[in-house]
Enzyme design. Structure first.
Site, PDB file in Angstrom:
ATOM      1  N   SER A 112      -7.492   4.005   3.924  1.00  0.00           N
ATOM      2  CA  SER A 112      -6.633   2.827   3.757  1.00  0.00           C
ATOM      3  C   SER A 112      -7.387   1.523   3.986  1.00  0.00           C
ATOM      4  CB  SER A 112      -5.421   2.898   4.690  1.00  0.00           C
ATOM      5  OG  SER A 112      -5.831   2.935   6.052  1.00  0.00           O
ATOM      6  N   SER A 113      -8.284   1.496   4.971  1.00  0.00           N
ATOM      7  CA  SER A 113      -9.003   0.244   5.250  1.00  0.00           C
ATOM      8  C   SER A 113      -9.968  -0.099   4.121  1.00  0.00           C
ATOM      9  CB  SER A 113      -9.767   0.340   6.582  1.00  0.00           C
ATOM     10  OG  SER A 113     -10.792   1.306   6.517  1.00  0.00           O
TER      11      SER A 113
ATOM     12  N   SER B  85       0.811  -1.222   0.000  1.00  0.00           N
ATOM     13  CA  SER B  85       0.000   0.000   0.000  1.00  0.00           C
ATOM     14  C   SER B  85       0.839   1.264   0.000  1.00  0.00           C
ATOM     15  CB  SER B  85      -0.942   0.017   1.214  1.00  0.00           C
ATOM     16  OG  SER B  85      -1.821   1.123   1.136  1.00  0.00           O
TER      17      SER B  85
ATOM     18  N   ASP C 235     -16.112   5.830   2.006  1.00  0.00           N
ATOM     19  CA  ASP C 235     -14.751   5.424   1.643  1.00  0.00           C
ATOM     20  C   ASP C 235     -14.742   4.263   0.659  1.00  0.00           C
ATOM     21  OD1 ASP C 235     -14.149   7.329   3.517  1.00  0.00           O
ATOM     22  OD2 ASP C 235     -12.702   6.107   4.614  1.00  0.00           O
TER      23      ASP C 235
END
Length: 387
Positions: free
Chosen positions: A146-147, A136, A204
């Site tokens: 990010s998750s 990542s 997200d």
């Protein structure tokens, strides 16, 4: 055959915190990705394990497939076409598998991500031995999604190895899923986000799945088409923040000053709406692009002032703001605030020399900087022979 997928992170261009109180927010994908590769073990390898490698962090987790099957025998899957929430019984069972792994004390927050990995893998692919490697560009816990990018890239690889999506495995390069397949992928990603965050908004994972720019209000998502390429300097202050506490702090301030905060939220709503309209507006020549960028900068600067009114700024954020303003580049926090990341719009005509100077000065303060495009593609996959 090995399959790889990459999913972008996200930034909020306008509207964070106020969106919780009914205002409009605008979010965009960024040119920073989480990549996931999946390779099933062949019979000749005699390797009956499921492995998860987080390459950037130097961590590897593994379980015997027999142990997973024994612990999760009640699932009866896989069910790739039926995204469902993780039941309480399954939560208890997966907790046992996660607790058997060793997490560095400084990385204990990764446990929920590993939990989501086991749930998503077994729900979509069942009990097959395999190696999954994750790489990542996105820092964990900095407000860049990010998750969600982890969940989306993982699910993209898992679904590509199922019969429920349409992909040409002989085609070279990065491929995009069709709309119905993206809808399925996004539903699964939301389930993964629920495991990691409890009550996510769904913003997200939606941005990471579909890419581009999205206007968001009261659960309704509207795609926005940008007519001008946008580039941002993203500065990670490396100061962690407690999103729940920051959201709670805004709510407490709203309770104490309901009329003043209502005006703040209304102002943010107006900024988000104007920003989304501006992004969609045509800019046929250099002068038009420059005027558009100046207006976007002003709107972001105004939004930052309102975020300060909400009490979610931080000393390190103010340091970034002062530094970029030396170069006449306004900035704003993105996400929860209280640390995390800061956005600076980089005009198309800005020289590379100035960008390098700004980055050098920010990095000398201990910050981490990236230059990334805004509003690009969502999740993509590619196929190749296993090495």
């Amino acid at each position: 055959m090995e399959i790889k997928a990459r999913a972008p992170g996200k930034v909020i261009l306008a509207g964070e915190h106020a969106v919780v109180h009914g205002s409009t927010a605008v979010a965009a994908s960024i040119g920073l990705f989480t990549s996931c590769s999946l390779r099933f073990h062949s019979d000749s390898e005699n390797d009956d394990t499921l492995k998860l490698t987080l390459k950037d962090l130097g961590l590897e987790f593994s379980w015997s497939v027999g142990r997973i099957r024994e612990t999760l025998s009640h699932l009866g899957g896989p069910f790739p076409l039926t995204p469902t929430s993780c039941s309480r019984e399954t939560i208890r069972s997966i907790s046992v598998l996660v607790e058997e792994q060793s997490f560095p004390e400084a990385r204990i927050e990764l446990a929920t991500g590993v939990f989501a990995f086991i749930w998503l893998y077994t729900s979509i692919q069942g009990f097959k031995p395999a190696t999954v490697v994750v790489i990542s560009d996105l820092p964990v816990g900095a407000g860049l999604g990010s998750s969600a990018a982890f969940c989306v890239s993982l699910i993209a690889t898992l679904l590509a190895h199922s019969d429920c999506v349409s992909l040409d495995k002989n085609q070279q390069g990065w491929l995009s899923y069709g709309d119905s397949d993206l809808d399925l992928l996004n539903k699964w990603a939301f389930e993964g986000e629920k495991i990691i965050h409890g009550k996510p908004s769904g913003l997200d994972n939606t941005v990471s799945t579909y890419g581009n720019i999205i206007k968001f209000r009261s659960g309704n998502l509207t795609p926005i088409k940008s007519n001008t390429p946008l580039k941002m300097l993203i500065t990670n202050t490396k100061v962690g923040r407690n999103t729940k506490a920051l959201v709670g702090g805004v709510s407490e301030r709203t309770f104490r000053h309901p009329y003043a905060m209502s005006s703040v939220f209304n102002a943010v709503d107006s900024i988000s709406k104007e920003l989304s309209t501006l992004i969609e507006s045509p800019a046929p020549d250099v002068l038009s692009v420059t005027e558009k960028e100046e207006k976007l900068q002003e709107l972001m600067e105004m939004n930052q002032g309102l975020l300060q009114c909400m009490g979610v700024s931080h000393a390190v954020i103010e340091t970034v703001l002062r530094t970029t303003l030396k170069y006449r580049l306004p900035s704003k926090l993105t996400g929860a605030g209280g640390g995390g990341c800061v956005l600076t719009l980089l005009p198309a005509l800005l020289s590379r020399t100035i960008v390098d100077k700004v980055k050098t000065e920010l990095e000398s303060c201990g910050f981490q900087c990236w230059v990334a495009g805004i509003g690009g593609n969502g999740v993509e996959v590619c196929f190749g022979e296993s090495s």
